[in-house]
Structures are given as structure tokens and as C-alpha cells.
Design a protein around this motif. Structure first.
Motif, PDB file in Angstrom:
ATOM      1  N   PHE A  57      -2.938  25.132   7.689  1.00  0.00           N
ATOM      2  CA  PHE A  57      -2.996  26.518   7.976  1.00  0.00           C
ATOM      3  C   PHE A  57      -3.358  27.045   6.586  1.00  0.00           C
ATOM      4  CE2 PHE A  57      -0.452  30.228   7.328  1.00  0.00           C
ATOM      5  CZ  PHE A  57      -0.730  31.069   8.463  1.00  0.00           C
ATOM      6  N   PHE A  58      -2.928  26.799   5.462  1.00  0.00           N
ATOM      7  CA  PHE A  58      -3.043  27.435   4.286  1.00  0.00           C
ATOM      8  C   PHE A  58      -4.837  27.301   4.079  1.00  0.00           C
ATOM      9  CE2 PHE A  58       1.394  27.903   3.995  1.00  0.00           C
ATOM     10  CZ  PHE A  58       1.670  28.942   3.695  1.00  0.00           C
ATOM     11  N   THR A  76      -8.023  29.948  -4.668  1.00  0.00           N
ATOM     12  CA  THR A  76      -7.089  29.239  -5.578  1.00  0.00           C
ATOM     13  C   THR A  76      -5.677  29.060  -5.042  1.00  0.00           C
ATOM     14  OG1 THR A  76      -6.996  31.249  -6.910  1.00  0.00           O
ATOM     15  CG2 THR A  76      -8.267  29.686  -7.699  1.00  0.00           C
ATOM     16  N   LYS A  77      -5.006  30.213  -4.671  1.00  0.00           N
ATOM     17  CA  LYS A  77      -3.818  30.041  -4.294  1.00  0.00           C
ATOM     18  C   LYS A  77      -3.467  29.307  -3.060  1.00  0.00           C
ATOM     19  CE  LYS A  77      -3.185  34.785  -6.065  1.00  0.00           C
ATOM     20  NZ  LYS A  77      -3.628  34.516  -7.518  1.00  0.00           N
ATOM     21  N   ALA A  78      -4.303  29.591  -2.012  1.00  0.00           N
ATOM     22  CA  ALA A  78      -3.838  29.233  -0.767  1.00  0.00           C
ATOM     23  C   ALA A  78      -4.430  27.573  -0.421  1.00  0.00           C
ATOM     24  CB  ALA A  78      -4.895  29.919   0.545  1.00  0.00           C
ATOM     25  N   ASN A 124      -4.052  25.611  -3.107  1.00  0.00           N
ATOM     26  CA  ASN A 124      -3.326  25.000  -4.094  1.00  0.00           C
ATOM     27  C   ASN A 124      -2.018  24.696  -3.204  1.00  0.00           C
ATOM     28  OD1 ASN A 124      -0.906  24.258  -6.010  1.00  0.00           O
ATOM     29  ND2 ASN A 124      -0.697  26.335  -6.166  1.00  0.00           N
ATOM     30  N   LEU A 125      -1.455  25.693  -2.468  1.00  0.00           N
ATOM     31  CA  LEU A 125      -0.423  25.412  -1.767  1.00  0.00           C
ATOM     32  C   LEU A 125      -0.807  24.641  -0.466  1.00  0.00           C
ATOM     33  CD1 LEU A 125       2.576  26.003  -0.842  1.00  0.00           C
ATOM     34  CD2 LEU A 125       1.974  28.028   0.148  1.00  0.00           C
ATOM     35  N   LEU A 180      -5.948  20.928  -8.976  1.00  0.00           N
ATOM     36  CA  LEU A 180      -5.271  22.228  -9.599  1.00  0.00           C
ATOM     37  C   LEU A 180      -5.866  22.708 -10.850  1.00  0.00           C
ATOM     38  CD1 LEU A 180      -1.407  22.194  -9.401  1.00  0.00           C
ATOM     39  CD2 LEU A 180      -2.874  23.397  -8.315  1.00  0.00           C
ATOM     40  N   ALA A 181      -6.098  21.526 -11.702  1.00  0.00           N
ATOM     41  CA  ALA A 181      -6.705  21.680 -12.934  1.00  0.00           C
ATOM     42  C   ALA A 181      -8.130  22.445 -12.920  1.00  0.00           C
ATOM     43  CB  ALA A 181      -6.418  20.820 -13.877  1.00  0.00           C
ATOM     44  N   HIS A 234      -8.720  34.796  -5.675  1.00  0.00           N
ATOM     45  CA  HIS A 234      -7.328  34.827  -5.312  1.00  0.00           C
ATOM     46  C   HIS A 234      -6.942  33.976  -4.124  1.00  0.00           C
ATOM     47  CE1 HIS A 234      -5.488  37.748  -7.928  1.00  0.00           C
ATOM     48  NE2 HIS A 234      -6.554  38.256  -8.192  1.00  0.00           N
ATOM     49  N   ALA A 235      -7.883  34.159  -3.000  1.00  0.00           N
ATOM     50  CA  ALA A 235      -7.389  33.670  -1.887  1.00  0.00           C
ATOM     51  C   ALA A 235      -7.818  32.122  -1.782  1.00  0.00           C
ATOM     52  CB  ALA A 235      -8.454  34.379  -0.601  1.00  0.00           C
ATOM     53  N   ALA A 251      -7.901  25.988 -10.952  1.00  0.00           N
ATOM     54  CA  ALA A 251      -7.617  27.053 -11.949  1.00  0.00           C
ATOM     55  C   ALA A 251      -8.765  27.203 -12.733  1.00  0.00           C
ATOM     56  CB  ALA A 251      -6.315  26.706 -12.299  1.00  0.00           C
ATOM     57  N   TRP A 266      -3.648  15.630  -6.730  1.00  0.00           N
ATOM     58  CA  TRP A 266      -3.547  17.263  -6.442  1.00  0.00           C
ATOM     59  C   TRP A 266      -3.318  17.958  -7.706  1.00  0.00           C
ATOM     60  CZ3 TRP A 266       2.099  19.687  -7.150  1.00  0.00           C
ATOM     61  CH2 TRP A 266       1.999  20.916  -6.648  1.00  0.00           C
ATOM     62  N   MET A 290      -7.107  27.158   5.943  1.00  0.00           N
ATOM     63  CA  MET A 290      -7.692  28.253   6.821  1.00  0.00           C
ATOM     64  C   MET A 290      -7.680  29.652   6.366  1.00  0.00           C
ATOM     65  SD  MET A 290      -7.088  28.556  10.933  1.00  0.00           S
ATOM     66  CE  MET A 290      -5.550  29.697  10.508  1.00  0.00           C
ATOM     67  N   ALA A 291      -6.505  30.001   5.980  1.00  0.00           N
ATOM     68  CA  ALA A 291      -6.023  31.239   5.266  1.00  0.00           C
ATOM     69  C   ALA A 291      -6.947  31.620   4.151  1.00  0.00           C
ATOM     70  CB  ALA A 291      -4.581  31.168   5.337  1.00  0.00           C
TER      71      ALA A 291
END
Lengths: 94, 167
Positions: free
Chosen positions: A15-16, A38-40, A42-43, A73-74, A35-36, A77, A69, A18-19
Motif C-alpha cells: 500500500f505504501f 523516499t518516505k513512502a 522507506n516505510l 535506505l542509505a 518526499h513521496a 536517502a 532495507w 502504491m501511495a
């Protein structure tokens, strides 16, 4: 029981992702899109990996997934920061 | 009460670290060491060349504090951005702001800059001296308190002081 939890976590992760992709399409400018993504992502990847680790029940594979993971992430980011920096410096020099 | 794990410095420590990573990646397969030995040697060489000095001394308590903050913020950052993308009307007001870094250690700064991008609504776009230029998804919110909190956690993780004089 564990498998149900694992499936829920994996679906939440997807889901994330896709978001994040929708944000990439809908957000108006380069920075907001970063923003969209990297953050989505990552989660999303974090949830996906917890779900997979629960499903596979092997501590070594869980560690390996954790490592993946961290690497993503590294890389994510750092590249987001570099893309933003490049765009920002170019804007300022115009 | 600063409990420390001293990350052992030098080539031996790096070799052990990279060999352990290789072992983990290949799930302990013996024949993989044919590629693994040169790969570990190259990784040790590259990291000795590229890194500035010894491996950092990390605080164990600081690590727990940092990880719990990191996980919480990742969760809220992801949920926040997902909500903004999926709402019928885009609720964003992008803008820039500037944040003065209190942390001096270069490795701690790299970690901070990278982590700012995972906090809800912030992204570090550039670093100019002591000032980080931030991109904000919602410029109506002041991002400084949450970044200050992250900076403090990173300072504790690296066992480095934070410059305290506010101006």
C-alpha cells in the motif's frame, strides 16, 4: 496466525509503495515528489521486510533482509538529497 | 553513565565486519568465498581510502534512543505522505526553510542530513556551511523542533557534544 500477520504487513507495505508512486504522479514539483518516494518507500519496504521475515522464520534470512532495507535506505536517502541539491543549485544559478 | 561499545579501529576490524556481511549475504555458502575473499579485500581497501579516520565510537544507549526515534519518525513520515498523496484534494504547501546545524562531526552530519528526508514533511536539499536548506511539504509547519530532537539523538549516538548557544 503468524502468516496472517505476515500477509497483513506485506499488504500494508505494498500500500505504501502504491501511495509513493501516486505521489510521484500527483505532486506538483521535483522536491515534493522526492518526499513521496523516499518516505513512502522507506516505510513500505520496512513493512514488507518485517512481513517476509515473519513468513520465512529464519533468523539469518531476517538479518539479510534487514541489511537490504538498510542498503536501500542509505541509497534512497542519499540519492534523494543529491537530486534535490542539484536541482536547488541550478535554480539558484539561473 | 555513557556506556560505550568501542568499534575497534583499523584494518582487522573492517575485515571482520565485511567478512561477516559477506557471510550473511551468501548465507554461509563455502564456495561463495571464491568471490568473497577478493570482494572483502576490495571493500576493506575502499573503506580505508574513503573514510575519515577510525570507525566512530557509538554509544549503545544512544543507539537504542536513535533507533526508536528513527522507527517512529519513519512510520509517521510514511503515513503523513501517504495521506497527502491519496486525499482527493492535495493538501500541500511546499516551501523552503533554513536550519542551523548544531552538530559538528562530519559523519554525524551525513546521518542527520539523510535522516531529515525521512521525517514527516522535510527533505534536506542543500548544506551550506552550518546551514541546511530544507524543503518542506507544508511550509506552514515549523520543522525545527522535530529536527532538533533528531539531532540530539544523533549526538548521543556518536557521543559528540551539541553546540548549545542559540542565537
Amino acid at each position: 496466525m503468524t502468516d496472517i500477520l505476515a500477509s497483513l504487513l506485506i499488504m500494508a507495505g505494498l500500500f505504501f509503495f502504491m501511495a509513493g508512486s501516486i505521489g510521484l504522479l500527483r505532486f506538483p514539483d521535483l522536491y515534493s515528489r522526492l518526499h513521496a518516494l523516499t518516505k513512502a518507500d522507506n516505510l513500505g519496504l520496512g513493512l514488507l521486510i518485517i512481513g517476509l521475515a515473519l513468513h520465512l522464520r529464519d533468523p539469518l534470512i531476517a538479518l539479510k533482509l534487514l541489511l537490504i532495507w538498510l542498503a536501500v535506505l542509505a541509497a534512497g536517502a542519499t540519492s534523494a538529497h543529491l537530486i534535490a541539491r542539484h536541482a536547488r543549485r541550478r535554480e539558484k544559478h539561473v | 553513565m555513557a556506556q560505550r561499545i568501542s568499534m575497534p579501529a583499523g584494518i582487522l576490524a573492517r575485515t571482520v565486519l565485511f567478512a561477516a556481511l559477506w557471510w550473511l549475504i551468501t548465507q554461509g555458502r563455502a564456495d561463495a568465498w571464491l568471490v568473497g575473499v577478493p570482494a572483502v579485500a576490495l571493500a576493506v581497501f575502499a573503506s580505508e581510502r574513503l573514510s575519515s579516520g577510525a570507525l566512530p565510537r557509538l554509544s549503545l544507549i544512544g543507539l537504542f534512543g536513535f533507533l526508536s526515534l528513527f522507527l517512529r519518525e519513519s512510520l509517521s513520515g510514511g503515513i503523513d505522505v501517504a495521506r497527502r498523496t491519496l486525499e482527493p484534494k492535495l493538501r500541500i504547501a511546499p516551501g523552503f526553510s533554513s536550519y542551523r546545524l548544531r552538530i559538528q562531526d562530519p559523519r554525524a552530519r551525513v546521518l542527520l542530513i539523510n535522516c531529515i528526508g525521512l521525517l514527516p514533511g522535510t527533505l534536506a536539499a542543500d548544506l551550506d556551511g552550518d546551514f541546511a536548506e530544507l524543503h518542506l511539504l507544508d511550509a506552514d509547519n515549523n520543522p525545527d523542533p522535530q529536527i532538533r530532537q533528531l539531532e540530539q539523538a544523533i549526538a548521543r549516538l556518536f557521543n559528540v557534544p551539541l553546540e548549545t548557544n542559540d542565537d
